[in-house]
Design a protein around this motif. Structure first.
Motif, mmCIF file in Angstrom:
data_model
loop_
_atom_site.group_PDB
_atom_site.id
_atom_site.type_symbol
_atom_site.label_atom_id
_atom_site.label_comp_id
_atom_site.label_asym_id
_atom_site.label_seq_id
_atom_site.Cartn_x
_atom_site.Cartn_y
_atom_site.Cartn_z
ATOM 1 N N LYS A 144 0.836 -1.211 0.000
ATOM 2 C CA LYS A 144 0.000 0.000 0.000
ATOM 3 C C LYS A 144 0.864 1.252 0.000
ATOM 4 O O LYS A 144 0.596 2.189 -0.752
ATOM 5 C CB LYS A 144 -0.928 -0.003 1.216
ATOM 6 C CG LYS A 144 -1.870 1.184 1.228
ATOM 7 C CD LYS A 144 -2.829 1.133 2.389
ATOM 8 C CE LYS A 144 -3.750 2.339 2.273
ATOM 9 N NZ LYS A 144 -4.408 2.673 3.489
ATOM 10 N N LEU A 145 1.903 1.278 0.827
ATOM 11 C CA LEU A 145 2.794 2.435 0.858
ATOM 12 C C LEU A 145 3.446 2.659 -0.504
ATOM 13 O O LEU A 145 3.481 3.783 -1.007
ATOM 14 C CB LEU A 145 3.874 2.255 1.928
ATOM 15 C CG LEU A 145 3.424 2.418 3.377
ATOM 16 C CD1 LEU A 145 4.513 1.939 4.328
ATOM 17 C CD2 LEU A 145 3.068 3.868 3.658
ATOM 18 N N ILE A 146 3.947 1.594 -1.101
ATOM 19 C CA ILE A 146 4.615 1.714 -2.405
ATOM 20 C C ILE A 146 3.640 2.213 -3.457
ATOM 21 O O ILE A 146 3.968 3.100 -4.251
ATOM 22 C CB ILE A 146 5.242 0.372 -2.819
ATOM 23 C CG1 ILE A 146 6.388 0.007 -1.871
ATOM 24 C CG2 ILE A 146 5.744 0.423 -4.258
ATOM 25 C CD1 ILE A 146 6.879 -1.420 -2.006
ATOM 26 N N GLU A 147 2.429 1.663 -3.469
ATOM 27 C CA GLU A 147 1.436 2.073 -4.466
ATOM 28 C C GLU A 147 0.952 3.503 -4.243
ATOM 29 O O GLU A 147 0.465 4.145 -5.167
ATOM 30 C CB GLU A 147 0.271 1.095 -4.484
ATOM 31 C CG GLU A 147 0.680 -0.244 -5.083
ATOM 32 C CD GLU A 147 -0.446 -1.251 -5.159
ATOM 33 O OE1 GLU A 147 -1.540 -1.006 -4.580
ATOM 34 O OE2 GLU A 147 -0.243 -2.291 -5.804
ATOM 35 N N ASN B 52 10.491 4.476 -0.143
ATOM 36 C CA ASN B 52 11.515 4.192 0.858
ATOM 37 C C ASN B 52 10.854 3.765 2.162
ATOM 38 O O ASN B 52 10.129 4.539 2.784
ATOM 39 C CB ASN B 52 12.382 5.431 1.086
ATOM 40 C CG ASN B 52 13.014 5.888 -0.211
ATOM 41 O OD1 ASN B 52 13.821 5.174 -0.786
ATOM 42 N ND2 ASN B 52 12.621 7.054 -0.689
ATOM 43 N N ILE B 53 11.129 2.517 2.556
ATOM 44 C CA ILE B 53 10.477 1.944 3.724
ATOM 45 C C ILE B 53 11.528 1.339 4.650
ATOM 46 O O ILE B 53 12.368 0.552 4.214
ATOM 47 C CB ILE B 53 9.470 0.851 3.309
ATOM 48 C CG1 ILE B 53 8.395 1.442 2.392
ATOM 49 C CG2 ILE B 53 8.851 0.193 4.532
ATOM 50 C CD1 ILE B 53 7.493 0.409 1.754
ATOM 51 N N ALA C 13 11.455 0.512 -5.418
ATOM 52 C CA ALA C 13 11.169 0.227 -4.008
ATOM 53 C C ALA C 13 12.483 0.049 -3.262
ATOM 54 O O ALA C 13 13.337 -0.732 -3.650
ATOM 55 C CB ALA C 13 10.306 -1.023 -3.882
ATOM 56 N N ASN C 14 12.652 0.805 -2.215
ATOM 57 C CA ASN C 14 13.867 0.797 -1.406
ATOM 58 C C ASN C 14 13.448 0.420 0.011
ATOM 59 O O ASN C 14 12.936 1.248 0.752
ATOM 60 C CB ASN C 14 14.517 2.181 -1.457
ATOM 61 C CG ASN C 14 15.827 2.254 -0.729
ATOM 62 O OD1 ASN C 14 16.461 1.246 -0.460
ATOM 63 N ND2 ASN C 14 16.239 3.460 -0.397
ATOM 64 N N VAL D 223 20.801 5.192 -1.060
ATOM 65 C CA VAL D 223 20.116 4.631 -2.229
ATOM 66 C C VAL D 223 18.934 5.515 -2.614
ATOM 67 O O VAL D 223 18.708 5.787 -3.790
ATOM 68 C CB VAL D 223 19.663 3.177 -1.955
ATOM 69 C CG1 VAL D 223 18.753 2.665 -3.059
ATOM 70 C CG2 VAL D 223 20.872 2.267 -1.802
ATOM 71 N N ALA D 224 18.190 6.002 -1.625
ATOM 72 C CA ALA D 224 17.051 6.883 -1.892
ATOM 73 C C ALA D 224 17.503 8.158 -2.591
ATOM 74 O O ALA D 224 16.877 8.611 -3.550
ATOM 75 C CB ALA D 224 16.331 7.219 -0.584
#
Length: 82
Positions: free
Chosen positions: A7-10, A15-16, A45-46, A71-72
């Protein structure tokens, strides 16, 4: 946990940081177990897992977060150049 990461990625959160308490088997299975697949399924996605327990070195935790942030930043520069 997997559903929350998807859900966060979508929703645009690429970055999680997944903080996992020591001995939490569901987090290790659903968190670490799917991170590779999520990175393959969602370009950019990181995701990093950080174990939070008394045996984990604070320096190691901070270094893993700093690496994720590097990376972000690299991905942000790359997307700005496009």
């Amino acid at each position: 946990m997997t559903g929350e990461m998807v859900k966060l990625i979508e929703e645009g959160v690429d970055n999680i940081v997944c903080l996992q308490p020591f001995g939490c088997l569901p987090n290790h299975i659903t968190g670490k177990g799917v991170m590779h697949n999520l990175r393959e399924s969602y370009e950019g996605a990181n995701i990093v897992a950080i174990d939070c327990d008394a045996g984990s070195s604070e320096v190691n935790q901070l270094n893993r977060i700093k690496l994720m942030l590097a990376v972000a930043k690299k991905q942000l520069v790359k997307s700005d150049a496009s």
